[in-house]
Design a protein around this motif. Sequence first.
Motif, PDB file in Angstrom:
ATOM      1  N   ILE A   1       0.213  19.184  -7.498  1.00 57.86           N
ATOM      2  CA  ILE A   1       0.124  18.670  -6.135  1.00 57.86           C
ATOM      3  C   ILE A   1      -0.979  19.308  -5.297  1.00 57.86           C
ATOM      4  CG2 ILE A   1       1.390  18.451  -3.951  1.00 57.86           C
ATOM      5  CD1 ILE A   1       3.880  17.800  -5.605  1.00 57.86           C
ATOM      6  N   PRO A   2      -1.142  20.647  -5.263  1.00 59.16           N
ATOM      7  CA  PRO A   2      -2.267  21.196  -4.489  1.00 59.16           C
ATOM      8  C   PRO A   2      -3.622  20.700  -4.984  1.00 59.16           C
ATOM      9  CG  PRO A   2      -0.659  22.912  -4.963  1.00 59.16           C
ATOM     10  CD  PRO A   2      -0.277  21.728  -5.790  1.00 59.16           C
ATOM     11  N   LEU A   3      -3.769  20.542  -6.292  1.00 54.06           N
ATOM     12  CA  LEU A   3      -4.996  19.975  -6.853  1.00 54.06           C
ATOM     13  C   LEU A   3      -5.181  18.537  -6.392  1.00 54.06           C
ATOM     14  CD1 LEU A   3      -4.588  21.286 -10.511  1.00 54.06           C
ATOM     15  CD2 LEU A   3      -6.409  21.986  -8.953  1.00 54.06           C
ATOM     16  N   GLN A   4      -4.108  17.768  -6.462  1.00 49.98           N
ATOM     17  CA  GLN A   4      -4.177  16.355  -6.077  1.00 49.98           C
ATOM     18  C   GLN A   4      -4.493  16.190  -4.595  1.00 49.98           C
ATOM     19  OE1 GLN A   4      -0.237  15.386  -7.458  1.00 49.98           O
ATOM     20  NE2 GLN A   4      -0.977  14.447  -9.352  1.00 49.98           N
ATOM     21  N   MET A   5      -3.875  17.015  -3.758  1.00 48.57           N
ATOM     22  CA  MET A   5      -4.119  16.914  -2.325  1.00 48.57           C
ATOM     23  C   MET A   5      -5.563  17.279  -1.976  1.00 48.57           C
ATOM     24  SD  MET A   5      -1.696  15.789  -0.416  1.00 48.57           S
ATOM     25  CE  MET A   5       0.050  15.370  -0.554  1.00 48.57           C
ATOM     26  N   THR A   6      -6.116  18.240  -2.690  1.00 44.24           N
ATOM     27  CA  THR A   6      -7.520  18.601  -2.477  1.00 44.24           C
ATOM     28  C   THR A   6      -8.429  17.470  -2.946  1.00 44.24           C
ATOM     29  OG1 THR A   6      -6.950  20.929  -2.808  1.00 44.24           O
ATOM     30  CG2 THR A   6      -9.281  20.354  -2.909  1.00 44.24           C
TER      31      THR A   6
ATOM     32  N   PHE B   1     -17.449  13.759  10.338  1.00 47.40           N
ATOM     33  CA  PHE B   1     -16.493  14.539   9.562  1.00 47.40           C
ATOM     34  C   PHE B   1     -16.894  14.554   8.091  1.00 47.40           C
ATOM     35  CE2 PHE B   1     -13.444  13.093  12.993  1.00 47.40           C
ATOM     36  CZ  PHE B   1     -13.399  14.331  13.617  1.00 47.40           C
ATOM     37  N   SER B   2     -16.672  15.692   7.434  1.00 46.82           N
ATOM     38  CA  SER B   2     -16.961  15.839   6.012  1.00 46.82           C
ATOM     39  C   SER B   2     -15.669  15.804   5.210  1.00 46.82           C
ATOM     40  CB  SER B   2     -17.679  17.163   5.752  1.00 46.82           C
ATOM     41  OG  SER B   2     -16.816  18.253   6.025  1.00 46.82           O
ATOM     42  N   SER B   3     -15.800  15.620   3.898  1.00 44.60           N
ATOM     43  CA  SER B   3     -14.620  15.666   3.027  1.00 44.60           C
ATOM     44  C   SER B   3     -13.951  17.029   3.092  1.00 44.60           C
ATOM     45  CB  SER B   3     -15.019  15.357   1.579  1.00 44.60           C
ATOM     46  OG  SER B   3     -15.368  14.004   1.428  1.00 44.60           O
ATOM     47  N   SER B   4     -14.766  18.088   3.192  1.00 42.69           N
ATOM     48  CA  SER B   4     -14.224  19.446   3.278  1.00 42.69           C
ATOM     49  C   SER B   4     -13.350  19.608   4.511  1.00 42.69           C
ATOM     50  CB  SER B   4     -15.374  20.459   3.299  1.00 42.69           C
ATOM     51  OG  SER B   4     -14.889  21.776   3.472  1.00 42.69           O
ATOM     52  N   GLU B   5     -13.799  19.064   5.640  1.00 40.54           N
ATOM     53  CA  GLU B   5     -13.008  19.154   6.874  1.00 40.54           C
ATOM     54  C   GLU B   5     -11.728  18.337   6.768  1.00 40.54           C
ATOM     55  OE1 GLU B   5     -16.447  19.774  10.276  1.00 40.54           O
ATOM     56  OE2 GLU B   5     -16.217  17.819   9.316  1.00 40.54           O
ATOM     57  N   ALA B   6     -11.827  17.189   6.113  1.00 40.45           N
ATOM     58  CA  ALA B   6     -10.634  16.359   5.925  1.00 40.45           C
ATOM     59  C   ALA B   6      -9.614  17.080   5.055  1.00 40.45           C
ATOM     60  CB  ALA B   6     -11.022  15.024   5.290  1.00 40.45           C
ATOM     61  N   ILE B   7     -10.086  17.719   4.004  1.00 39.26           N
ATOM     62  CA  ILE B   7      -9.198  18.455   3.099  1.00 39.26           C
ATOM     63  C   ILE B   7      -8.515  19.601   3.827  1.00 39.26           C
ATOM     64  CG2 ILE B   7      -9.167  19.974   1.070  1.00 39.26           C
ATOM     65  CD1 ILE B   7     -11.508  18.163   0.009  1.00 39.26           C
ATOM     66  N   GLN B   8      -9.268  20.312   4.671  1.00 32.32           N
ATOM     67  CA  GLN B   8      -8.707  21.472   5.368  1.00 32.32           C
ATOM     68  C   GLN B   8      -7.690  21.082   6.435  1.00 32.32           C
ATOM     69  OE1 GLN B   8     -11.734  24.202   6.696  1.00 32.32           O
ATOM     70  NE2 GLN B   8     -12.397  24.649   4.612  1.00 32.32           N
ATOM     71  N   GLY B   9      -7.634  19.816   6.790  1.00 33.81           N
ATOM     72  CA  GLY B   9      -6.553  19.350   7.647  1.00 33.81           C
ATOM     73  C   GLY B   9      -5.243  19.212   6.896  1.00 33.81           C
ATOM     74  N   LEU B  10      -5.343  19.228   5.558  1.00 37.32           N
ATOM     75  CA  LEU B  10      -4.173  19.172   4.682  1.00 37.32           C
ATOM     76  C   LEU B  10      -3.890  20.522   4.037  1.00 37.32           C
ATOM     77  CD1 LEU B  10      -4.648  15.828   2.698  1.00 37.32           C
ATOM     78  CD2 LEU B  10      -2.679  16.389   4.125  1.00 37.32           C
TER      79      LEU B  10
ATOM     80  N   SER C   1      -8.655  14.289   9.220  1.00 37.45           N
ATOM     81  CA  SER C   1      -7.719  13.961   8.123  1.00 37.45           C
ATOM     82  C   SER C   1      -6.772  12.833   8.468  1.00 37.45           C
ATOM     83  CB  SER C   1      -6.877  15.191   7.760  1.00 37.45           C
ATOM     84  OG  SER C   1      -7.593  16.370   7.827  1.00 37.45           O
ATOM     85  N   SER C   2      -6.955  12.214   9.608  1.00 32.66           N
ATOM     86  CA  SER C   2      -5.957  11.234  10.063  1.00 32.66           C
ATOM     87  C   SER C   2      -5.800  10.085   9.078  1.00 32.66           C
ATOM     88  CB  SER C   2      -6.338  10.700  11.448  1.00 32.66           C
ATOM     89  OG  SER C   2      -7.592  10.048  11.418  1.00 32.66           O
ATOM     90  N   HIS C   3      -6.898   9.683   8.424  1.00 32.02           N
ATOM     91  CA  HIS C   3      -6.807   8.583   7.457  1.00 32.02           C
ATOM     92  C   HIS C   3      -5.964   8.975   6.244  1.00 32.02           C
ATOM     93  CE1 HIS C   3     -10.039  11.086   5.973  1.00 32.02           C
ATOM     94  NE2 HIS C   3     -10.101  10.411   4.846  1.00 32.02           N
TER      95      HIS C   3
END
Length: 317
Positions: free
Chosen positions: A174-179, A197-206, A286-288
Motif C-alpha cells: 500500500i505505501p508503494l501503491q499510494m506513492t 503542482f508537481s507529482s511530488s507535491e501531490a504525493i506528499q499530500g498523501l 492532492s485533491s484529485h
Amino acid sequence: MKAVPTSKSSTGKYIPAKGKLVDKVRNLLYISEAKRRTKLTTKYENEILDNENAEGNENLPDTTDDAIWLQNNTDPWEEVLKRWDKTFPERQKSQCSTVHQYLEKWPILKLQKGHLLINLDFEKLYTQQSLNFYKNWQSFFGKLLKLKEPEVSNENALEILQILNAVTENDKKIPLQMTLFGYLVPPKGRLSRKIKFSSSEAIQGLIVQTHDAGDIDNVIQKQNQKASSVNLTVQPYILVVGKLHDFSAIYIVIDDVKYEFQSAAKAFDVLFKIYHVFHAKYPPASSHLYLIIQRKMYEITTRYDDIPPHIVGILNL
C-alpha cells in the motif's frame, strides 16, 4: 488521439485515447451520468451540512455538559464513548475552519486512541462505507496500473514499480501503491498562474517518507514550513519511517498529533475518514487523488465534488 489497440501498440499493451477533447467528452459524459445518479450518502450529508432538518434539531437534547466533560476528561473510556456518541450532532454543526481548531474544540482526539472516535463518527455519517477501502483498493489499483503503466517514465516511479512487483503482502504494497498513485495520476492544477503542482507535491499530500526515526520532528517541521511559504496549512498525511515496503513505523500526522498504526491499510483508511469527520478540505495538490479515493473506494458523492476532467476516465474504471 485515438486509442491504440494491443495489436498495434509498440509496447504490446493497450494505450487509452488521450487529449483535451477526449477529456472534455469524458467529463461531459460523466456529469450527464452523475445527474441521473441518486445516492443516499449525498442526501444525508447535504441534510447535515445544510441543517435542512432544523425542526428536528431543535428537539435534540442539550449536550453542552457532555462536550465540556470531553474537553476535560479522558477516562473511563466507556464514559468517553457514551458522551462522544451523544455529542455527534454538535460536531456536525462545527464551525471550525481548520484541523487545528477542530482538535482544540475536541482535544480528546489528541489521544493515541483518538482515531477510534474518528471511525465512530464516520460510521454515523456513512453507515455502509466504513470498510470500503479494504474491499476496493487492491482491485481498483490493479485496474489503474493496467491503464496507466504504459505511460510511466519517471525514474522514481519505475523504481517503485519494480519493487512493487516483488512484494507479495498486500499491506506492504500500500505505501508503494499510494506513492505510485501520484505518478500514475499527476496533478493538473495550479497554486497560482506561475506555480504548477508537481507529482511530488501531490504525493506528499498523501504520504511522506523518512528513513530515520530520529528525523521525524524535522520532517514534520519541513512540511509545515513548505506549506507556510505558499500561505497554505498542512493537512493530515501519512508518515512512513523506513522503506515504503518494509516500514518500521507508520503514522498519521494531524497538526501536532501523531497516530501510530501497525497496518498501512488502517492508516490510509483513517486518513481519509479524518477529512470527512473534520469537514476538512483536501490538500490542493492532492485533491484529485483524494477525490478518486472518495468516489472509487468509498463510493461517496457530495455536492462539493469538483471533478477535474483528467480523472473522469479513472472514475469510470
